[in-house]
Structures are given as structure tokens and as C-alpha cells.
Design a protein around this motif. Structure first.
Motif, PDB file in Angstrom:
ATOM      1  N   SER A 116      36.352  43.691  44.112  1.00  0.00           N
ATOM      2  CA  SER A 116      35.293  42.977  43.413  1.00  0.00           C
ATOM      3  C   SER A 116      35.802  42.235  42.181  1.00  0.00           C
ATOM      4  N   ARG A 117      36.256  42.959  41.181  1.00  0.00           N
ATOM      5  CA  ARG A 117      36.534  42.307  39.900  1.00  0.00           C
ATOM      6  C   ARG A 117      37.764  41.411  39.953  1.00  0.00           C
ATOM      7  N   LEU A 118      38.811  41.825  40.604  1.00  0.00           N
ATOM      8  CA  LEU A 118      40.013  40.981  40.664  1.00  0.00           C
ATOM      9  C   LEU A 118      39.777  39.732  41.499  1.00  0.00           C
ATOM     10  N   PRO A 119      39.221  39.841  42.727  1.00  0.00           N
ATOM     11  CA  PRO A 119      38.904  38.609  43.466  1.00  0.00           C
ATOM     12  C   PRO A 119      37.932  37.710  42.718  1.00  0.00           C
ATOM     13  N   ARG A 120      37.020  38.321  41.983  1.00  0.00           N
ATOM     14  CA  ARG A 120      36.014  37.550  41.251  1.00  0.00           C
ATOM     15  C   ARG A 120      36.641  36.691  40.169  1.00  0.00           C
ATOM     16  N   VAL A 121      37.515  37.275  39.373  1.00  0.00           N
ATOM     17  CA  VAL A 121      38.127  36.488  38.292  1.00  0.00           C
ATOM     18  C   VAL A 121      39.101  35.457  38.856  1.00  0.00           C
ATOM     19  N   LEU A 122      39.787  35.788  39.950  1.00  0.00           N
ATOM     20  CA  LEU A 122      40.674  34.811  40.582  1.00  0.00           C
ATOM     21  C   LEU A 122      39.877  33.615  41.094  1.00  0.00           C
ATOM     22  N   ALA A 123      38.718  33.899  41.691  1.00  0.00           N
ATOM     23  CA  ALA A 123      37.866  32.811  42.182  1.00  0.00           C
ATOM     24  C   ALA A 123      37.365  31.957  41.025  1.00  0.00           C
ATOM     25  N   ALA A 124      37.004  32.588  39.914  1.00  0.00           N
ATOM     26  CA  ALA A 124      36.531  31.833  38.753  1.00  0.00           C
ATOM     27  C   ALA A 124      37.629  30.921  38.211  1.00  0.00           C
ATOM     28  N   LEU A 125      38.853  31.431  38.147  1.00  0.00           N
ATOM     29  CA  LEU A 125      39.971  30.623  37.668  1.00  0.00           C
ATOM     30  C   LEU A 125      40.230  29.440  38.600  1.00  0.00           C
ATOM     31  N   ILE A 126      40.217  29.710  39.897  1.00  0.00           N
ATOM     32  CA  ILE A 126      40.497  28.665  40.885  1.00  0.00           C
ATOM     33  C   ILE A 126      39.403  27.600  40.874  1.00  0.00           C
ATOM     34  N   GLY A 140      29.751  28.574  45.727  1.00  0.00           N
ATOM     35  CA  GLY A 140      28.481  27.894  45.569  1.00  0.00           C
ATOM     36  C   GLY A 140      28.527  26.852  44.457  1.00  0.00           C
ATOM     37  N   LYS A 141      27.362  26.325  44.116  1.00  0.00           N
ATOM     38  CA  LYS A 141      27.276  25.245  43.127  1.00  0.00           C
ATOM     39  C   LYS A 141      27.392  25.774  41.706  1.00  0.00           C
ATOM     40  N   ILE A 142      28.251  25.146  40.927  1.00  0.00           N
ATOM     41  CA  ILE A 142      28.362  25.439  39.498  1.00  0.00           C
ATOM     42  C   ILE A 142      28.398  24.102  38.764  1.00  0.00           C
ATOM     43  N   GLY A 143      27.458  23.896  37.882  1.00  0.00           N
ATOM     44  CA  GLY A 143      27.343  22.616  37.222  1.00  0.00           C
ATOM     45  C   GLY A 143      28.093  22.519  35.906  1.00  0.00           C
ATOM     46  N   PHE A 144      28.394  21.298  35.526  1.00  0.00           N
ATOM     47  CA  PHE A 144      28.855  20.901  34.194  1.00  0.00           C
ATOM     48  C   PHE A 144      30.330  21.199  33.888  1.00  0.00           C
ATOM     49  N   VAL A 145      30.998  22.009  34.675  1.00  0.00           N
ATOM     50  CA  VAL A 145      32.428  22.257  34.404  1.00  0.00           C
ATOM     51  C   VAL A 145      33.201  20.951  34.526  1.00  0.00           C
ATOM     52  N   GLY A 160      39.855  26.533  34.359  1.00  0.00           N
ATOM     53  CA  GLY A 160      39.928  27.873  34.926  1.00  0.00           C
ATOM     54  C   GLY A 160      39.596  28.946  33.903  1.00  0.00           C
ATOM     55  N   VAL A 161      40.186  28.842  32.724  1.00  0.00           N
ATOM     56  CA  VAL A 161      39.924  29.817  31.662  1.00  0.00           C
ATOM     57  C   VAL A 161      38.466  29.737  31.210  1.00  0.00           C
ATOM     58  N   PHE A 162      37.958  28.505  31.088  1.00  0.00           N
ATOM     59  CA  PHE A 162      36.564  28.307  30.662  1.00  0.00           C
ATOM     60  C   PHE A 162      35.589  28.997  31.610  1.00  0.00           C
ATOM     61  N   LEU A 163      35.742  28.780  32.915  1.00  0.00           N
ATOM     62  CA  LEU A 163      34.792  29.353  33.869  1.00  0.00           C
ATOM     63  C   LEU A 163      34.923  30.875  33.929  1.00  0.00           C
ATOM     64  N   ALA A 164      36.151  31.390  33.815  1.00  0.00           N
ATOM     65  CA  ALA A 164      36.333  32.838  33.801  1.00  0.00           C
ATOM     66  C   ALA A 164      35.661  33.468  32.582  1.00  0.00           C
TER      67      ALA A 164
END
Length: 335
Positions: A59-69, A256-261, A289-293
Motif C-alpha cells: 500500500s504505502r510504498l506503491p502509493r508514494v511511488l505512484a505519486a512521484l511518477i 485517475g484525474k488529478i488537476g492543476f499539477v 513528483g515531490v509536490f504531488l507526493a
């Protein structure tokens, strides 16, 4: 005005430390806080029967990797779109790219459910191309339709239309619950198969982006200047949009959709680095990547212990920024 490469070199050199810090915080903190010792044991002595170990690895590791990517992909997409169109307001979420992707995914959930991860990414990219084509197509048909504010309005109208059609289809065929993932950006529901496929697809998009970085720098000075310098502007724009489709389509399929990045980060990157896209593109990817994470981390504590959709966090930052751009630069192109 291009700046000396001292700042971008600093950003690139500090990227591993920034990324490592945000990954560690994302793994440690959530609905249940974990300790450094638990993380260390998970990495070096993983026990699938241990609940905390399973939380970290699935959960947490895949989640942060996805946020960075995804943060990196969307930021680079926005950087390309703004440089290519010389439009301060261009971004995947405003110019219909994200909405087209979500629309096609909605159709797929109804017509051909149970898609594989690879098929989902492919259809998502097709939708990204559809959304961008509609917005820029309508813009080119209207008088002064490609100006920053008018193109943003067209993108908003097209995006709203596609979202409305998607909602109607999802409601009629009773798949609203399945579709909600792509409209609420639930990072905690990451599909590991899609995450593994997103990396090579994204790398291909990054290679496209970096290969035309010099051309985007020239293109950002204007079509006339670019043509006078012997650049094939149509080819460059085609390659740039291909990169945007690859990066945005992969992002939508993944979380999914994430706006404004894609709107905010290119401006920050240009402010720090300048308009030499050889540096602006990679720096935008790092910052995005850092911002979204970090936004994902913040979303866990707004309504603790319940999670707030990450789109709420990015909107709280992005909407005021968008209004500021309209007020100060909305009627202008790059100068």
C-alpha cells in the motif's frame, strides 16, 4: 530569459535526497504511524504474515511511488504544452487531455470491462489524444480561439461536456462506483500491474520530451522565430503532443484525474530555471513528483483519520494560482 545551469544542477543533485525524504515520510505516516525500525525490517526481513510489513509493501510504498511518477508525468506534460503553445494557462487538466482519457475509460468500463492493465493504459492514451484534439480543433476553428484565455475556456467547456457524458453513461449502466476511481484519484487503490507498466510507458514519453527539449525552447519564442531558424514546427508540435499523450494517458490509467499539477509546476520550474527546456523539463519532473507526493501526505491529515481526496489538496493550491494567472497573464502569450 535563460539562467545559468547552477540552479537546475542543484535541483537535480538534491533530487535523490528530496525523493528519499518524501518517500520515508509517506511510508511512516498515515492512519497508523509506523516506526523506522518497522520500515527497516520490512525492507530487509520481509514477512508477508506481518500486517505492518504488508501495509508498507502493498500500500504505502506503491502509493508514494505512484505519486512521484504521476506528479512528474503531469508536470512534464504541462511544461511541454505551455512551451509548445506559448500559453501560460495550458495544462492537461484544463486543455481536455485528462477529461478525454477519463471519458474513454468510462466507455471501456461499459463496453469492454475487465481490461488488462496494458489495454487500460492504451485506451487512456487514446482518450488523451481525443480530448486534446477536440480542444485544439475547436480552438483553431474560432477566431482568436488559440489565445490563452479562449483556449482555456474551450478546454473547460469540452472537459465539462465529456465529464457530463461520462457521468450519464456511468449512471445509466450502473458503473458509477467503478468509475469513481478515475475521477477522485484514489492513490491508495493503486493497481500494481498498472504501476509496473506505467514505468516503461512513462520512460518512452520522457525520452520524447527530452529529445525535443531544444526545439521546444525555440518554439516557445514563437512560430515565426522558430520557422526562421529552420525548425519544422509542425513536427515538433506533433512529437510534443505524442509525449503529452503518453505521459498523461499513463497517469490517468494509473491513478485517475488529478488537476492543476501540470499548470502550477511548469511556472515554478521556469521561474527557478529559466526557459531552456533542456533544464526546465527534468526539473519540472522532479518538482512535480515531490509536490504531488507531499500533497498526498497532506491529504491524509486534513480530516484525520479519514483521507481527503488528493484532488482537493491540489485544487486548494491550483485554483487561486489559476485565477492569479488569468488576472496577470491570461490575455498574453509568452514574451
Amino acid at each position: 530569459m535563460a539562467k545559468k545551469p547552477l540552479v537546475p544542477i542543484f535541483i537535480i543533485m538534491t533530487a535523490p535526497f528530496l525523493t528519499g525524504a518524501v518517500v520515508l515520510m509517506s511510508v511512516l505516516y498515515g492512519s497508523e504511524d509506523l516506526t523506522i525500525e518497522v520500515v527497516r525490517n520490512t525492507l530487509f526481513h520481509y514477512n508477508s504474515g506481518n500486517v505492518n510489513h504488508a501495509i508498507i509493501m502493498t500500500s504505502r510504498l506503491p502509493r508514494v511511488l505512484a505519486a512521484l511518477i504521476v506528479g512528474a508525468f503531469l508536470a512534464i506534460s504541462g511544461t511541454l504544452m505551455q512551451g509548445m503553445t506559448r500559453n501560460y494557462l495550458a495544462s492537461p487538466s484544463i486543455m481536455g487531455v485528462s477529461d478525454g482519457s477519463a471519458f474513454v475509460i468510462t466507455l471501456c468500463m461499459v463496453i469492454v470491462p475487465n481490461l488488462s492493465a496494458l489495454q487500460m493504459i492504451g485506451f487512456s492514451m487514446t482518450g488523451s489524444a481525443l480530448g486534446a484534439g477536440l480542444v485544439f480543433g475547436f480552438g483553431s476553428l474560432l477566431r482568436n480561439g488559440l489565445s490563452p484565455v479562449r483556449l482555456a475556456i474551450i478546454g473547460t467547456v469540452i472537459g465539462t461536456f465529456l465529464n457530463s457524458i461520462s457521468a450519464a453513461i456511468a449512471s445509466y449502466f450502473q458503473v458509477s462506483q467503478n468509475i469513481s476511481f478515475w475521477y477522485n484519484a484514489r492513490l491508495h487503490q493503486i493497481d500494481l500491474d498498472t504501476l509496473r507498466l506505467a514505468i516503461p510507458a512513462g520512460i518512452l514519453g520522457l525520452l520524447f520530451a527530452l529529445s525535443i527539449s531544444k526545439s521546444i525552447t525555440i518554439l516557445s519564442l514563437g512560430d515565426e522565430v522558430s520557422t526562421n531558424l529552420g525548425q519544422r514546427t509542425r513536427l515538433v508540435k506533433t512529437m510534443a503532443m505524442l509525449a503529452v499523450v503518453l505521459l498523461t494517458g499513463t497517469s490517468i490509467a494509473l491513478v485517475g484525474k488529478i488537476g492543476f499539477v501540470g499548470l502550477i509546476i511548469p511556472h515554478i520550474s521556469r521561474y527557478l530555471v529559466g526557459i531552456d527546456y533542456k533544464w526546465t523539463i527534468p526539473c519540472a519532473g522532479i518538482i512535480g513528483g515531490v509536490f504531488l507526493a507531499l500533497c498526498d501526505l497532506i491529504s491524509r491529515f486534513i480530516n484525520y483519520p479519514f483521507e481527503t481526496p488528493i484532488g482537493v489538496v491540489t485544487s486548494l493550491i491550483g485554483v487561486p494560482f489559476f485565477l492569479y494567472l488569468i488576472r496577470t497573464k491570461g490575455g498574453k502569450q509568452f514574451v
